[in-house]
Each structure stands twice: as structure tokens, then as C-alpha cells.
Design a protein around this motif. Structure first.
Motif, PDB file in Angstrom:
ATOM      1  N   GLN A   1      -0.309 -32.394  16.411  1.00 42.93           N
ATOM      2  CA  GLN A   1      -1.395 -32.468  15.451  1.00 42.93           C
ATOM      3  C   GLN A   1      -2.748 -32.468  16.150  1.00 42.93           C
ATOM      4  OE1 GLN A   1      -1.411 -33.848  11.809  1.00 42.93           O
ATOM      5  NE2 GLN A   1       0.221 -32.372  11.841  1.00 42.93           N
ATOM      6  N   ILE A   2      -3.652 -31.738  15.567  1.00 41.46           N
ATOM      7  CA  ILE A   2      -5.033 -31.850  16.027  1.00 41.46           C
ATOM      8  C   ILE A   2      -5.673 -32.941  15.191  1.00 41.46           C
ATOM      9  CG2 ILE A   2      -7.195 -30.589  16.353  1.00 41.46           C
ATOM     10  CD1 ILE A   2      -5.582 -28.026  16.160  1.00 41.46           C
ATOM     11  N   LYS A   3      -6.484 -33.753  15.795  1.00 39.74           N
ATOM     12  CA  LYS A   3      -7.127 -34.840  15.039  1.00 39.74           C
ATOM     13  C   LYS A   3      -7.996 -34.260  13.930  1.00 39.74           C
ATOM     14  CE  LYS A   3      -7.290 -38.515  18.447  1.00 39.74           C
ATOM     15  NZ  LYS A   3      -7.252 -37.921  19.791  1.00 39.74           N
ATOM     16  N   ILE A   4      -8.013 -34.958  12.805  1.00 43.43           N
ATOM     17  CA  ILE A   4      -8.740 -34.434  11.648  1.00 43.43           C
ATOM     18  C   ILE A   4     -10.218 -34.222  11.975  1.00 43.43           C
ATOM     19  CG2 ILE A   4      -9.464 -34.967   9.284  1.00 43.43           C
ATOM     20  CD1 ILE A   4      -6.808 -36.407   8.962  1.00 43.43           C
ATOM     21  N   ALA A   5     -10.785 -35.157  12.709  1.00 40.72           N
ATOM     22  CA  ALA A   5     -12.206 -35.058  13.047  1.00 40.72           C
ATOM     23  C   ALA A   5     -12.502 -33.789  13.861  1.00 40.72           C
ATOM     24  CB  ALA A   5     -12.642 -36.292  13.826  1.00 40.72           C
ATOM     25  N   GLU A   6     -11.478 -33.298  14.560  1.00 39.00           N
ATOM     26  CA  GLU A   6     -11.710 -32.123  15.402  1.00 39.00           C
ATOM     27  C   GLU A   6     -11.344 -30.812  14.721  1.00 39.00           C
ATOM     28  OE1 GLU A   6      -9.412 -33.151  18.800  1.00 39.00           O
ATOM     29  OE2 GLU A   6     -10.716 -34.844  19.277  1.00 39.00           O
ATOM     30  N   ARG A   7     -10.915 -30.924  13.462  1.00 35.44           N
ATOM     31  CA  ARG A   7     -10.500 -29.703  12.767  1.00 35.44           C
ATOM     32  C   ARG A   7     -11.738 -28.892  12.393  1.00 35.44           C
ATOM     33  NH1 ARG A   7      -5.165 -30.041  10.224  1.00 35.44           N
ATOM     34  NH2 ARG A   7      -5.828 -28.388   8.817  1.00 35.44           N
ATOM     35  N   THR A   8     -11.632 -27.589  12.522  1.00 35.22           N
ATOM     36  CA  THR A   8     -12.780 -26.733  12.226  1.00 35.22           C
ATOM     37  C   THR A   8     -12.552 -25.876  10.996  1.00 35.22           C
ATOM     38  OG1 THR A   8     -11.866 -25.132  13.743  1.00 35.22           O
ATOM     39  CG2 THR A   8     -13.561 -26.581  14.620  1.00 35.22           C
ATOM     40  N   ASP A   9     -11.352 -25.971  10.420  1.00 40.59           N
ATOM     41  CA  ASP A   9     -11.033 -25.089   9.286  1.00 40.59           C
ATOM     42  C   ASP A   9     -11.343 -25.746   7.945  1.00 40.59           C
ATOM     43  OD1 ASP A   9      -9.075 -26.924   9.899  1.00 40.59           O
ATOM     44  OD2 ASP A   9      -7.432 -25.696   9.117  1.00 40.59           O
ATOM     45  N   ARG A  10     -12.315 -26.674   7.931  1.00 37.08           N
ATOM     46  CA  ARG A  10     -12.599 -27.365   6.679  1.00 37.08           C
ATOM     47  C   ARG A  10     -13.668 -26.642   5.866  1.00 37.08           C
ATOM     48  NH1 ARG A  10     -13.889 -33.106   7.904  1.00 37.08           N
ATOM     49  NH2 ARG A  10     -12.337 -33.006   9.541  1.00 37.08           N
ATOM     50  N   GLU A  11     -13.690 -26.946   4.576  1.00 30.67           N
ATOM     51  CA  GLU A  11     -14.678 -26.331   3.683  1.00 30.67           C
ATOM     52  C   GLU A  11     -15.585 -27.424   3.118  1.00 30.67           C
ATOM     53  OE1 GLU A  11     -12.713 -23.854   0.699  1.00 30.67           O
ATOM     54  OE2 GLU A  11     -11.067 -23.616   2.116  1.00 30.67           O
TER      55      GLU A  11
ATOM     56  N   LYS B   1     -21.503 -33.318   3.468  1.00 36.30           N
ATOM     57  CA  LYS B   1     -22.329 -34.527   3.309  1.00 36.30           C
ATOM     58  C   LYS B   1     -21.526 -35.769   3.637  1.00 36.30           C
ATOM     59  CE  LYS B   1     -25.348 -32.728  -0.284  1.00 36.30           C
ATOM     60  NZ  LYS B   1     -25.386 -32.620  -1.742  1.00 36.30           N
ATOM     61  N   LEU B   2     -20.296 -35.741   3.197  1.00 30.92           N
ATOM     62  CA  LEU B   2     -19.399 -36.842   3.518  1.00 30.92           C
ATOM     63  C   LEU B   2     -18.078 -36.211   3.959  1.00 30.92           C
ATOM     64  CD1 LEU B   2     -18.868 -39.959   3.379  1.00 30.92           C
ATOM     65  CD2 LEU B   2     -17.922 -39.537   1.108  1.00 30.92           C
TER      66      LEU B   2
ATOM     67  N   LYS C   1     -15.924 -26.894  -7.188  1.00 29.49           N
ATOM     68  CA  LYS C   1     -16.351 -26.130  -6.024  1.00 29.49           C
ATOM     69  C   LYS C   1     -17.813 -26.446  -5.638  1.00 29.49           C
ATOM     70  CE  LYS C   1     -15.019 -23.233  -2.995  1.00 29.49           C
ATOM     71  NZ  LYS C   1     -13.924 -23.596  -2.100  1.00 29.49           N
ATOM     72  N   ASP C   2     -18.665 -26.687  -6.667  1.00 31.67           N
ATOM     73  CA  ASP C   2     -20.099 -26.886  -6.395  1.00 31.67           C
ATOM     74  C   ASP C   2     -20.399 -28.210  -5.718  1.00 31.67           C
ATOM     75  OD1 ASP C   2     -20.317 -24.573  -7.814  1.00 31.67           O
ATOM     76  OD2 ASP C   2     -20.619 -25.606  -9.732  1.00 31.67           O
ATOM     77  N   THR C   3     -19.635 -29.210  -6.103  1.00 35.81           N
ATOM     78  CA  THR C   3     -19.955 -30.540  -5.591  1.00 35.81           C
ATOM     79  C   THR C   3     -19.126 -30.910  -4.367  1.00 35.81           C
ATOM     80  OG1 THR C   3     -18.319 -31.464  -7.080  1.00 35.81           O
ATOM     81  CG2 THR C   3     -20.587 -31.361  -7.885  1.00 35.81           C
ATOM     82  N   GLU C   4     -18.317 -29.982  -3.951  1.00 37.36           N
ATOM     83  CA  GLU C   4     -17.379 -30.261  -2.872  1.00 37.36           C
ATOM     84  C   GLU C   4     -18.088 -30.643  -1.581  1.00 37.36           C
ATOM     85  OE1 GLU C   4     -13.713 -27.660  -2.516  1.00 37.36           O
ATOM     86  OE2 GLU C   4     -14.845 -27.109  -0.736  1.00 37.36           O
ATOM     87  N   SER C   5     -17.591 -31.700  -0.954  1.00 37.20           N
ATOM     88  CA  SER C   5     -18.202 -32.148   0.286  1.00 37.20           C
ATOM     89  C   SER C   5     -17.301 -31.856   1.489  1.00 37.20           C
ATOM     90  CB  SER C   5     -18.497 -33.641   0.193  1.00 37.20           C
ATOM     91  OG  SER C   5     -18.856 -34.124   1.451  1.00 37.20           O
ATOM     92  N   ASP C   6     -16.015 -32.003   1.254  1.00 37.40           N
ATOM     93  CA  ASP C   6     -15.097 -31.811   2.369  1.00 37.40           C
ATOM     94  C   ASP C   6     -13.729 -31.429   1.809  1.00 37.40           C
ATOM     95  OD1 ASP C   6     -14.104 -31.730   4.904  1.00 37.40           O
ATOM     96  OD2 ASP C   6     -13.793 -33.904   5.080  1.00 37.40           O
ATOM     97  N   LYS C   7     -13.110 -30.461   2.435  1.00 35.78           N
ATOM     98  CA  LYS C   7     -11.790 -30.040   1.974  1.00 35.78           C
ATOM     99  C   LYS C   7     -10.981 -29.598   3.184  1.00 35.78           C
ATOM    100  CE  LYS C   7      -9.587 -26.712  -1.099  1.00 35.78           C
ATOM    101  NZ  LYS C   7      -9.841 -25.571  -1.976  1.00 35.78           N
ATOM    102  N   LEU C   8      -9.761 -30.035   3.237  1.00 35.24           N
ATOM    103  CA  LEU C   8      -8.930 -29.669   4.385  1.00 35.24           C
ATOM    104  C   LEU C   8      -7.476 -29.524   3.950  1.00 35.24           C
ATOM    105  CD1 LEU C   8      -9.259 -29.161   7.408  1.00 35.24           C
ATOM    106  CD2 LEU C   8      -8.779 -31.570   7.810  1.00 35.24           C
TER     107      LEU C   8
END
Lengths: 279, 429
Positions: free
Chosen positions: B270-280, B284-285, B385-392
Motif C-alpha cells: 500500500q502507498i500511504k494515503i497522504a502520498e497518493r496523487t490520484d485524488r480528485e 480544501k480538506l 461534484k461542485d463541493t467536493e474537497s477530496d476523493k480517492l
């Protein structure tokens, strides 16, 4: 406590370390492979072992027609069917020994990758099962031979007793070359293509469709360089009474075979340790 | 009493070439030959690296095995475990003499028979009888031995009726049974078995495991066993050997080794979540980490079916009181199929002390044994989709394991996947 190990697996075996005792222990496997080859070849065919005859007969008919009737190549007074047939069966034995042995590593990678047994068993079993095939075809030759013998058109000599030696040389040559090629093809797949037409071309450099005597003096040296030439000529002298038997040639063929076979076994022995990584 | 060692492996290493073998080998071979002539070292063997599949290769060679040392006593059953590509099969290949090691040596007492595949060399056109002899001989028996065992083999395989039928008419399961039966009646001092029990029906697998137990306990023979089925490894083996990237990372009693294996394997990949780059999302949070706890509040990465599970979302900053957070998260399987979904709105308004961590509790996590992933979507006000801050996707892995070690691998009954009650935990610890 006894520290006697039965098996020691090391990175590199010495070149000459050929485990003959182990080979002997697997003799049952050798014969089972032979049995497998012989009984499965024509399973689920209607004619079965008759196919062993069909191939040389048809080849002979074609040769008689093309080389004998159309090209009008001399056979030194020997009946054409007999002349071609003798060449065909000997050449068949050599070429099948050679090409099947040469396929040892690539063709058996599946088994070799899963279980250990002395790899030399496989080519040896090919040599033996092809010998059986040779004898079946030799029966065909004998039938034709006795037909012409009763007509007094051929005069065999006591040299017939050399037949086992001739077969031994042919088998040794096929095996030796096959082992060398088989070892090299694990790495250089190019050789597979070279081999395919190489065998065909080599046949024309062997007096099979022509007698050695018809070759002009200045080319004879080259044809005689081919050890199989001497085998064929000896065979023809022995059975048909026409051919150029030369003791020197026969000795040359023996020595040539010994060298090739030794070289082949050594290279094969070295390759078998590592070939799974490169094949 | 002195130990009777059946196999001794000393400093064993195996180097493999990466990339295409044979593309420029002739030139290299000449180069190598020239170096050898001058008495220099092989110019191509200097760049071996550890067998780590995840990182890009630096050199042309890789150590499939590196400095392996172990001993197996006579009559012992050694289980070799490890992830795919950790070098298990290479080790077995070296011991069964299929290929030779790069350095080191293996010493063994007695005959070695390897069962890396069932029914090796069987010919489809030949009858079962002929194949038993052929297969037996390939595995190293002689005719006499096979003849003596013939009836037992047929009996074990359960194919009395088909003795003289070509095996191409056999079902694949029957062929496997026949192949295993031949191998089971081999009498080598050392038997090497690779995963072959993964085939065949449950009944036959039981029979096979039982037979292997007999072989080792009754016959005093040494068995090396490679499998991914931890239940059968556990029931069969005395000692264990854990391989990782071509090295031994654990060696000893089978239970200890298995524990270590189960503990270490999941987190590695596993790659640590904080280091993941494939997020949308706007970012902001963000979620920094997701952790799982059992009912004793101990951190875990796997749990038994039906266990209580706490899920903790850790954010990259403290959540302000007026922020209306909405979090949706789901459990997906490895094919990314969504199995359970939870959507929660106005999270921090529901609990009094909202920090950078949010805890959820699932009383009974009722998914069947498998590996699952948690995917999440974090937004303000409402999930959109508009208010999305983080998605993984597949942010974190969790593994569900069977409560009992079913050695026949029966698939547990499918449970209701659509609904699983969840509650927000105000006080954790």
C-alpha cells in the motif's frame, strides 16, 4: 553422524562431469519414452504403422520419376528403385535423428521445467525410436532387395556385416549434431531456421540421388568431406555391389562422428544446467 | 541426539536477467568471453539488485534468491510461503535440479522427487496404465517399483474403470487425480510439492493432504511444501520459511512464520494515503489516513467475518465548527465493485468535539472472506461534484478472514451486502 550427501547441487559442474550412473538408473524411462514415441505416432490413424512404408515408397517413386526418368541421372547400373531407396532410408534415419535431437530443449521445455531427470535420456530415446522406424523401412528395402537379388541384378558382399557399424555412425552423427544444435538454439533461436533448410541442402551434398562416381574429380573432395557420403557408399557397396568403398573414408567418418558426439555431449551437459533460464 | 539433516542449503543465490534475453546476447557473450580471457570479472554480473517488483529496474539483473541458508531435518515438513514473485518457485527449481544456482550449494541425502506440476509428461493418447508407468518413470521410479504400487495408485486415483482408456478422454479432474496418485506413491526420501493441491474437488484435496501427512509422519520422509493456502500449510507443516524479495525473512515454527507473513504482507503493497496523487477534488480538506481498529481498540488491517470494526478518518487539519462536512465512503472489492455505501452529512454538527479525526463503528462487519478496499468522497454541505474537497478510490485495504481454518476452502455463505448499520463514535479511546 554420517555426512555423506547423495546429491550436491552446485553452480557449475565441471565440463567432464557426466553422470553415467544416473543415466543408467533412468534406463526404464528411456524405454518408456521409446514406447511412447512408437505407440503414439500413429494412434487414431486408419493405416497405422503402414505409414512407415508409405513415406519412403512415395519418395522413391518421385525420385525414380524426377531424377531417374526426367533428369536421367545415372545410378551406376543399379536398379533405380533400389538405388534411391537405400539412400532414402539411411538419409531418413540421419535427418530424423538430427532434427528430433536438435529439438530436445525447446520441444521439451514443458517437462524439463517441471521435473528433473538426466536430459540426455530424451535424445537417446529419439535415437532408439528412430532406429525402430529405420528397421521397419529396412524391411521394405529388403523386400525390394530380394526381388532384384532373385533377378541377379545386384551382387551383395560380405561387407553387409558392417551394417551395425554404419548405423552406429549415422546415429552418432545425428545425435552429435543434434545435441550441439539443441544446446545452441536455447539461446540463439536463429539456428532453428538454419537447421530446417540446412538438412535439406545437406542431402544434395550427399550421394543419394546420384552416385559418387558421376561427380567430377575436382568436386569429389568436397563431397567426401561429408561423412555421410562414406556411409552411403559403404552401404551401397555392401548391398548393391556398386559404390566407392574407401577404408580411409570410413575411418574419417568414424573419427568425425566421435569428435562431433563428444563435443555434443559436452555442450549439452553444460547447457542442461542453465537452459531453463534462457529457453 | 544429533540431528539428521536431509537437506542443507548454503548461501544459495540465483541471478536472473531482466528484460529480453537474447536480444544482444551474441555481442555480450563475446564481450564476456574477452573479459574472461583477460582474467577479468564478468562485466555483466555486477549490477544485481534486490527483487523488488514495484520499483523500476536499475540494472539488467535481479537476484531472485539471495543468500539463502537453511536446513531441513529428516521427516520434517517445511512450508515455504511468500508473496508471488518472492522466490519460492525459484528455490524449488534449484532444489529439484531444474536449473542451477548462481552461487552457493544444496546438499541432500537420498532421492529428490519434485511435484511442481501434476502429471508431468503424461501423453493424452496413451492409456491410464501406460501413463502411470511413464509418469512414474519421469518422477524417478523404476518399472519394478511402479508395478508393485500399480494397484494402489489406481485405487487412490479412483479410476479402476478407465485403466485402459486414453487419458485424453478423462476429465481434467481425473487427470489430476491420476497424476497426484502416481506422485503420492513415489518413495523418495525428499518430496517437493508446489501448490498442486489447489486443484481437484474438496474431497480429493482432503485425501491428498491426508496422504502427504502419512508420507511425512509414517514414512519419515522429508517434504518441502509451497502453497498460498495458509490453512493447508498450517495443518501440514512443522516448520516454515518465509521468503520476501528473494531473502528469508522468517524461519522457524510454522505458526510464528505464518503470523509474521499475515502481518507483514498487506501493508507492504500500500502507498500511504497522504502520498497518493490520484485524488480528485478542491483539496480544501483532505484525508490523511484511514485506520482500522478492532473491538479492543487495537489497530488492525484484517478481521474475522462478523467482527466489530472501527474506522477512523484522519484529516490533514482540524475541522472548524462551522464547516458542514459530508463524507461518503464505500467498501469495494478488488474489481472496484461497490458493496456497501455510507453517506453522512453535517458530520461535525452531530458530535460535540470535532477534531481532525472521525471515528465510525460497525458492529458486525459481515462481508465474506476476501480483500476489500475503502473508497471515499469528502465534500462540504452535500456530496456533489461542485463541493467536493477530496476523493480517492481504493484508499485503504482491509482483509476479512474466515473464522475457522477451513482446510477445504469452502466459500462462506454470501451475506447481505447492501446494508450494514454504522454509527459515529463520539469518544474513542
Amino acid at each position: 553422524m554420517s555426512k555423506q550427501w547423495d546429491i550436491i547441487i552446485q553452480p557449475k559442474r565441471s565440463v567432464l562431469d557426466i553422470n553415467l550412473k544416473q543415466l543408467y538408473n533412468y534406463k526404464d524411462l528411456l524405454f518408456l519414452f521409446v514406447k511412447r514415441d512408437v505407440i503414439t505416432i500413429y494412434k487414431q490413424t486408419i493405416l497405422g504403422p503402414i505409414w512407415f512404408f508409405v513415406q519412403p515408397i512415395l519418395t522413391m517413386v518421385i525420385y525414380v520419376f524426377v531424377f531417374g526418368k526426367i533428369a536421367n541421372i545415372s545410378t551406376d547400373g543399379i536398379p533405380q528403385p533400389l538405388f534411391y531407396l537405400s539412400g532414402i532410408i539411411i538419409w531418413n534415419y540421419f535427418s530424423s535423428c538430427f532434427s528430433l535431437t536438435a529439438n530436445t530443449f525447446t520441444g521439451n521445455a514443458g517437462i524439463f521445467g517441471k521435473v528433473f531427470f538426466p536430459r540426455l535420456i530424451v535424445p537417446l530415446s529419439q535415437i532408439i525410436s528412430n532406429l525402430i522406424k529405420f528397421f521397419i523401412q529396412f524391411l521394405l528395402f529388403l523386400t525390394v532387395f530380394f526381388y532384384y537379388l532373385s533377378n541377379n541384378t545386384v551382387n551383395p558382399s560380405y561387407l553387409i556385416i558392417l551394417l551395425p557399424l554404419l548405423l552406429l555412425i549415422i546415429a552418432g552423427l545425428g545425435l552429435g549434431f543434434g545435441l550441439i544444435f539443441s544446446s545452441l538454439t536455447t539461446k540463439y533461436k536463429d539456428l532453428k531456421f538454419l537447421m530446417q533448410f540446412g538438412v535439406q541442402l545437406l542431402m544434395y551434398a550427399t550421394p543419394i540421388i546420384y552416385p559418387l562416381s558421376t561427380i567430377p574429380e575436382k568436386y569429389q573432395f568436397w563431397i567426401k568431406l561429408n561423412p555421410i557420403t562414406h556411409i552411403i557408399e559403404t552401404f551401397k557397396t555392401a548391398f548393391l555391389g556398386s559404390g566407392q568403398l574407401s577404408t580411409n573414408g570410413l575411418i574419417y567418418a568414424c573419427v568425425f562422428t566421435l569428435i562431433t558426439l563428444t563435443l555434443g555431449v559436452l555442450i549439452f551437459n553444460k547447457t542442461e544446467q542453465k537452459f531453463m533460464d534462457t529457453v | 541426539m544429533q540431528k539428521n539433516i536431509a537437506i542443507k542449503v548454503e548461501n544459495l543465490s540465483k541471478l536472473y536477467r531482466l528484460g529480453e534475453v537474447g536480444s544482444k546476447t551474441l555481442g555480450e557473450d563475446l564481450n564476456r568471453f574477452y573479459a574472461k580471457l583477460r582474467g577479468k570479472e564478468d562485466p555483466y554480473s555486477l549490477i544485481g539488485q534486490a527483487n523488488d517488483r514495484t520499483s523500476e529496474a536499475k540494472g539488467d539483473f535481479v537476484w531472485a534468491l539471495k543468500d539463502i541458508n537453511f536446513e531441513v531435518e529428516q521427516g520434517e515438513v517445511l512450508g515455504i510461503i511468500g508473496k508471488n514473485g518472492s522466490g519460492k518457485s525459484t528455490l524449488l527449481k534449484l532444489i529439484s535440479q531444474i536449473t542451477s544456482p548462481t552461487t552457493g550449494r544444496i546438499k541432500a541425502k537420498g532421492r529428490i522427487a519434485s511435484l511442481l506440476e501434476v502429471g508431468t509428461g503424461m501423453h493424452p493418447e496413451m492409456t491410464a496404465r501406460e501413463n502411470i508407468f511413464l509418469n512414474g518413470a519421469i518422477l524417478g521410479m523404476n518399472k519394478k517399483e511402479i508395478k508393485a504400487k500399480f494397484d494402489e495408485i489406481i485405487d487412490f486415483a479412483g479410476c479402476q474403470l478407465y485403466v485402459d482408456t486414453p487419458i485424453k478422454r478423462f476429465s481434467s479432474g481425473m487427470r489430476v487425480r491420476l497424476g497426484f496418485a502416481v506422485a503420492a506413491f513415489l518413495e523418495p526420501e525428499i518430496l517437493i510439492v508446489d501448490e498442486v493441491l489447489a486443484v481437484g474437488d474438496a474431497e480429493f484435496q482432503k485425501k491428498a493432504i491426508g496422504k502427504m501427512k502419512d508420507i511425512s509422519s509414517g514414512g519419515g520422509r522429508t517434504v518441502l511444501f509451497v502453497s498460498h493456502n495458509m490453512a493447508s500449510v498450517k495443518s501440514l507443516c512443522d516448520k516454515g520459511l518465509l521468503l520476501e524479495e528473494g531473502r528469508i525473512t522468517a524461519y522457524g515454527e510454522i505458526d510464528d512464520v505464518l503470523d509474521k507473513y499475515l502481518l507483514t504482507t498487506v501493508f507492504d503493497e500500500q502507498i500511504k494515503i497522504a502520498e497518493r496523487t490520484d485524488r480528485e477534488g478542491s483539496g480544501k480538506l483532505k484525508v490523511n489516513d484511514i485506520t482500522f481498529f478492532n473491538k479492543n481498540k487495537e489497530q488492525i488491517d484484517k478481521l474475522f467475518i462478523g467482527d466489530t470494526l472501527y474506522i477512523c478518518f484522519e484529516f490533514d487539519r482540524k475541522i472548524k465548527e462551522d464547516e458542514k462536512i459530508a463524507l461518503a465512503f464505500s467498501i469495494v472489492d478488488k474489481y472496484n465493485k461497490q458493496l456497501v455505501l455510507w453517506v453522512t452529512d453535517e458530520l461535525c454538527q452531530q458530535i460535540s468535539n470535532c477534531t481532525s479525526k472521525l471515528y465510525f463503528k460497525i458492529d458486525s462487519f459481515n462481508l465474506r472472506a476476501s480483500t476489500y478496499y475503502i473508497s471515499y468522497q469528502l465534500a462540504f454541505d452535500k456530496i456533489s461534484k461542485d463541493t467536493e474537497s477530496d476523493k480517492l478510490q481504493k484508499a485503504k485495504q482491509i482483509q476479512v478472514i474466515n473464522k475457522k481454518n477451513n482446510d477445504n476452502g469452502i466459500i462462506p455463505r454470501e451475506l447481505s451486502l447492501s446494508y450494514m448499520p454504522i454509527e459515529i463514535i463520539e469518544k474513542f479511546e
